[in-house]
Design a protein around this motif. Structure first.
Motif, PDB file in Angstrom:
ATOM      1  N   ASN A  45     -29.159  43.124 -18.724  1.00  0.00           N
ATOM      2  CA  ASN A  45     -30.352  43.831 -19.209  1.00  0.00           C
ATOM      3  C   ASN A  45     -31.190  44.430 -18.079  1.00  0.00           C
ATOM      4  N   ASN A  46     -30.536  45.146 -17.191  1.00  0.00           N
ATOM      5  CA  ASN A  46     -31.233  45.825 -16.103  1.00  0.00           C
ATOM      6  C   ASN A  46     -31.105  47.349 -16.176  1.00  0.00           C
ATOM      7  N   GLY A  47     -30.550  47.869 -17.283  1.00  0.00           N
ATOM      8  CA  GLY A  47     -30.378  49.313 -17.416  1.00  0.00           C
ATOM      9  C   GLY A  47     -29.386  49.891 -16.431  1.00  0.00           C
ATOM     10  N   ILE A  48     -28.416  49.088 -16.002  1.00  0.00           N
ATOM     11  CA  ILE A  48     -27.430  49.547 -15.013  1.00  0.00           C
ATOM     12  C   ILE A  48     -26.552  50.635 -15.634  1.00  0.00           C
ATOM     13  N   GLN A  49     -26.473  51.770 -14.970  1.00  0.00           N
ATOM     14  CA  GLN A  49     -25.658  52.883 -15.439  1.00  0.00           C
ATOM     15  C   GLN A  49     -24.452  53.151 -14.541  1.00  0.00           C
ATOM     16  N   GLU A  50     -24.565  52.818 -13.276  1.00  0.00           N
ATOM     17  CA  GLU A  50     -23.467  53.108 -12.342  1.00  0.00           C
ATOM     18  C   GLU A  50     -23.340  51.971 -11.331  1.00  0.00           C
ATOM     19  N   ILE A  51     -22.100  51.589 -11.063  1.00  0.00           N
ATOM     20  CA  ILE A  51     -21.801  50.572 -10.050  1.00  0.00           C
ATOM     21  C   ILE A  51     -20.866  51.216  -9.027  1.00  0.00           C
ATOM     22  N   LYS A  52     -21.308  51.290  -7.801  1.00  0.00           N
ATOM     23  CA  LYS A  52     -20.482  51.890  -6.761  1.00  0.00           C
ATOM     24  C   LYS A  52     -19.259  51.012  -6.471  1.00  0.00           C
ATOM     25  N   GLY A  53     -18.261  51.637  -5.876  1.00  0.00           N
ATOM     26  CA  GLY A  53     -17.037  50.899  -5.568  1.00  0.00           C
ATOM     27  C   GLY A  53     -17.240  49.785  -4.562  1.00  0.00           C
ATOM     28  N   LYS A  54     -18.261  49.888  -3.712  1.00  0.00           N
ATOM     29  CA  LYS A  54     -18.515  48.867  -2.691  1.00  0.00           C
ATOM     30  C   LYS A  54     -19.892  48.232  -2.876  1.00  0.00           C
ATOM     31  N   SER A  55     -20.356  48.182  -4.135  1.00  0.00           N
ATOM     32  CA  SER A  55     -21.669  47.578  -4.384  1.00  0.00           C
ATOM     33  C   SER A  55     -21.674  46.100  -4.056  1.00  0.00           C
ATOM     34  N   TYR A  56     -20.623  45.416  -4.465  1.00  0.00           N
ATOM     35  CA  TYR A  56     -20.573  43.964  -4.291  1.00  0.00           C
ATOM     36  C   TYR A  56     -19.732  43.604  -3.071  1.00  0.00           C
ATOM     37  N   HIS A  57     -20.396  43.169  -2.025  1.00  0.00           N
ATOM     38  CA  HIS A  57     -19.725  42.582  -0.868  1.00  0.00           C
ATOM     39  C   HIS A  57     -20.308  41.191  -0.640  1.00  0.00           C
ATOM     40  N   HIS A  58     -19.553  40.367   0.029  1.00  0.00           N
ATOM     41  CA  HIS A  58     -19.985  38.997   0.323  1.00  0.00           C
ATOM     42  C   HIS A  58     -20.157  38.184  -0.964  1.00  0.00           C
ATOM     43  N   VAL A  59     -19.275  38.375  -1.928  1.00  0.00           N
ATOM     44  CA  VAL A  59     -19.358  37.640  -3.198  1.00  0.00           C
ATOM     45  C   VAL A  59     -18.023  36.936  -3.488  1.00  0.00           C
ATOM     46  N   SER A  60     -17.306  36.569  -2.473  1.00  0.00           N
ATOM     47  CA  SER A  60     -15.957  36.018  -2.660  1.00  0.00           C
ATOM     48  C   SER A  60     -15.950  34.680  -3.376  1.00  0.00           C
ATOM     49  N   ASN A  61     -17.097  33.976  -3.440  1.00  0.00           N
ATOM     50  CA  ASN A  61     -17.141  32.665  -4.096  1.00  0.00           C
ATOM     51  C   ASN A  61     -17.811  32.694  -5.467  1.00  0.00           C
ATOM     52  N   VAL A  62     -18.196  33.864  -5.943  1.00  0.00           N
ATOM     53  CA  VAL A  62     -18.816  33.962  -7.264  1.00  0.00           C
ATOM     54  C   VAL A  62     -17.786  33.634  -8.340  1.00  0.00           C
ATOM     55  N   GLU A  63     -18.145  32.709  -9.234  1.00  0.00           N
ATOM     56  CA  GLU A  63     -17.240  32.277 -10.308  1.00  0.00           C
ATOM     57  C   GLU A  63     -17.588  32.902 -11.650  1.00  0.00           C
ATOM     58  N   ARG A  64     -18.860  33.294 -11.827  1.00  0.00           N
ATOM     59  CA  ARG A  64     -19.275  33.875 -13.111  1.00  0.00           C
ATOM     60  C   ARG A  64     -20.150  35.092 -12.851  1.00  0.00           C
ATOM     61  N   LEU A  65     -19.733  36.242 -13.390  1.00  0.00           N
ATOM     62  CA  LEU A  65     -20.495  37.482 -13.285  1.00  0.00           C
ATOM     63  C   LEU A  65     -20.879  37.933 -14.691  1.00  0.00           C
ATOM     64  N   ILE A  66     -22.186  38.126 -14.913  1.00  0.00           N
ATOM     65  CA  ILE A  66     -22.689  38.517 -16.230  1.00  0.00           C
ATOM     66  C   ILE A  66     -23.386  39.867 -16.103  1.00  0.00           C
ATOM     67  N   LEU A  67     -22.859  40.863 -16.823  1.00  0.00           N
ATOM     68  CA  LEU A  67     -23.429  42.217 -16.824  1.00  0.00           C
ATOM     69  C   LEU A  67     -23.731  42.675 -18.245  1.00  0.00           C
ATOM     70  N   ASN A  68     -24.104  41.765 -19.111  1.00  0.00           N
ATOM     71  CA  ASN A  68     -24.351  42.079 -20.520  1.00  0.00           C
ATOM     72  C   ASN A  68     -25.541  43.019 -20.692  1.00  0.00           C
ATOM     73  N   ASN A  69     -25.499  43.765 -21.805  1.00  0.00           N
ATOM     74  CA  ASN A  69     -26.640  44.581 -22.248  1.00  0.00           C
ATOM     75  C   ASN A  69     -27.112  45.572 -21.185  1.00  0.00           C
ATOM     76  N   ASN A  70     -26.154  46.286 -20.622  1.00  0.00           N
ATOM     77  CA  ASN A  70     -26.473  47.379 -19.713  1.00  0.00           C
ATOM     78  C   ASN A  70     -25.952  48.687 -20.302  1.00  0.00           C
ATOM     79  N   LYS A  71     -25.972  49.758 -19.543  1.00  0.00           N
ATOM     80  CA  LYS A  71     -25.537  51.071 -20.018  1.00  0.00           C
ATOM     81  C   LYS A  71     -24.589  51.714 -19.009  1.00  0.00           C
TER      82      LYS A  71
END
Length: 405
Positions: free
Chosen positions: A120-146
């Motif tokens: 619920n952050n109104g995300i419309q675009e995610i770049k190809g290299k937006s997420y770095h340094h997240v190699s240990n993330v087990e759960r990613l939640i991007l619900n209710n965006n655009k």
């Protein structure tokens, strides 16, 4: 020297205090166990809470920025100033239409981050290299965006490539409405070129998916266990499930499925028989009455697949029907004649009406027969007497005429 004694009033007061301690309930602060987050110290995080707390049944260090209404620049300041010990980041209800490259910073060390919620952050675009340094993330939640489909897929196929430890991916109502027809083609590119080899749970509910344009969309997810596709607009299982050798649950509740083919039933059975269990939820779908629901019920009686909420499955008669042949609208879809064992709440009501009409007709015929048989018998003597009277009168008149002459 005489022993000192405690005055009586002091003893009474002590007893009262002891009673209050025993009888009164503890304060809310005392009743709450475990550490509680407090306002973050850093100026850039002043709207958020930082500290150790219980999350996912664990005690973890969390940064919580829920409903803070942060602007795009304020949001970026939060990501660039996160404490290195952060294990949980809850960042929801803010304004962040675009995730730029390296949102955690170029030199960031987010090695401890395990749970990331950016709903619920109104995300419309995610770049190809937006997420770095997240190699240990087990759960990613991007619900209710655009998220626009032109912002992933062929344009940024490696959008999740750094989530090497990701187990759960939540994309419920995550995409923009336009271009939703091609969502599976774009997702296939993302899954194919992102390193999601450990992904076990995928949530894609409420995304208005109606057509699977890429049947192999989920095949790159070789460890997938649970596939959640409820509350979309799918009309069947039009994607390959045999390629997912660990699949154990398919959630298709609340779609637009009117029937499944014999081939689809066979595929489900083959997965179940391959030394692993499979569960599926088909509830709240508008299965058409007639052969579609009959074939489904027949499969339910024989399959070893666990069908969740199977007792609630009913057919939906929303097609025009011929009153003389209630199933005429469905016969063209039937490879075999419709059986007489149709089970449905609507069918039960129709059977009761037909039974009532049948009984009424039988009763009416019985009354007609009774009146015809016994009523005419009572009228027969009167009829005979009337006939005799008419006959004698005629003779009499003839005799009178003869005498007169």
């Amino acid at each position: 020297m005489a022993a000192s004694t405690v005055p009586a009033p002091s003893v009474a007061a002590l007893l009262v205090v002891m009673l209050l301690v025993v009888l009164l309930p503890p304060s809310p602060a005392a009743a709450t166990s475990g550490p509680q987050p407090v306002r973050c110290v850093k100026k850039e995080l002043s709207a958020c809470y930082c500290g150790r707390t219980t999350y996912d049944r664990q005690e973890l260090y969390a940064v919580n920025c829920t409903g803070t209404g942060l602007s795009m620049q304020q949001s970026l300041d939060v990501f660039l100033n996160l404490p290195s010990e952060t294990e949980v980041l809850i960042f929801t209800g803010n304004s962040m239409p675009e995730l730029p490259t390296n949102i955690f910073g170029v030199n960031s060390t987010m090695d401890k981050l395990r749970f990331l919620d950016m709903s619920n952050n109104g995300i419309q675009e995610i770049k190809g290299k937006s997420y770095h340094h997240v190699s240990n993330v087990e759960r990613l939640i991007l619900n209710n965006n655009k998220i626009g489909l032109n912002g992933i897929g062929f344009h940024h196929p490696r959008v999740f490539s750094n989530f090497e430890s990701l187990i759960e991916l939540h994309l419920t109502d995550a995409f923009a409405d336009e271009g939703v027809m091609n969502i599976t083609a774009d997702l296939h590119e993302v899954f194919l070129y992102s390193n999601l080899s450990r992904l076990a749970k995928l949530h894609l509910e409420q995304n208005k998916m109606s057509v699977i344009t890429e049947p192999l969309v989920f095949c790159p997810l070789i460890r997938l266990l649970d596939l959640h596709l409820s509350n979309n607009q799918l009309t069947g299982i039009d994607f390959d499930i045999k390629c997912m050798s660990h699949l154990r649950f398919i959630d298709l509740e609340g779609n637009l499925i009117r029937g499944l083919s014999e081939e689809q039933f066979s595929i489900l059975d083959s997965i179940q028989s391959n030394n692993r269990s499979l569960a599926i939820d088909l509830s709240n779908n508008p299965f058409s009455c007639g052969c579609n629901i009959e074939n489904l019920y027949s499969w339910l009686r024989t399959t070893k697949v666990s069908v969740r909420n199977g007792e609630s499955i009913r057919c939906n008669q929303n097609l025009p029907k011929n009153p003389l042949d209630p199933y005429a609208a469905y016969r063209n879809d039937c490879p075999t004649p419709i059986r007489k064992t149709l089970v449905d709440g609507n069918h039960g009501g129709h059977k009761l009406v037909m039974l009532f009409v049948f009984c009424a007709v039988i009763a009416f015929l019985g009354v007609v027969v009774y009146v015809s048989r016994f009523g005419l018998k009572r009228l027969r003597p009167e009829f005979n007497t009337s006939s005799r009277k008419i006959h004698y009168t005629t003779i009499g008149k003839c005799e009178e005429q003869e005498i007169h002459v």
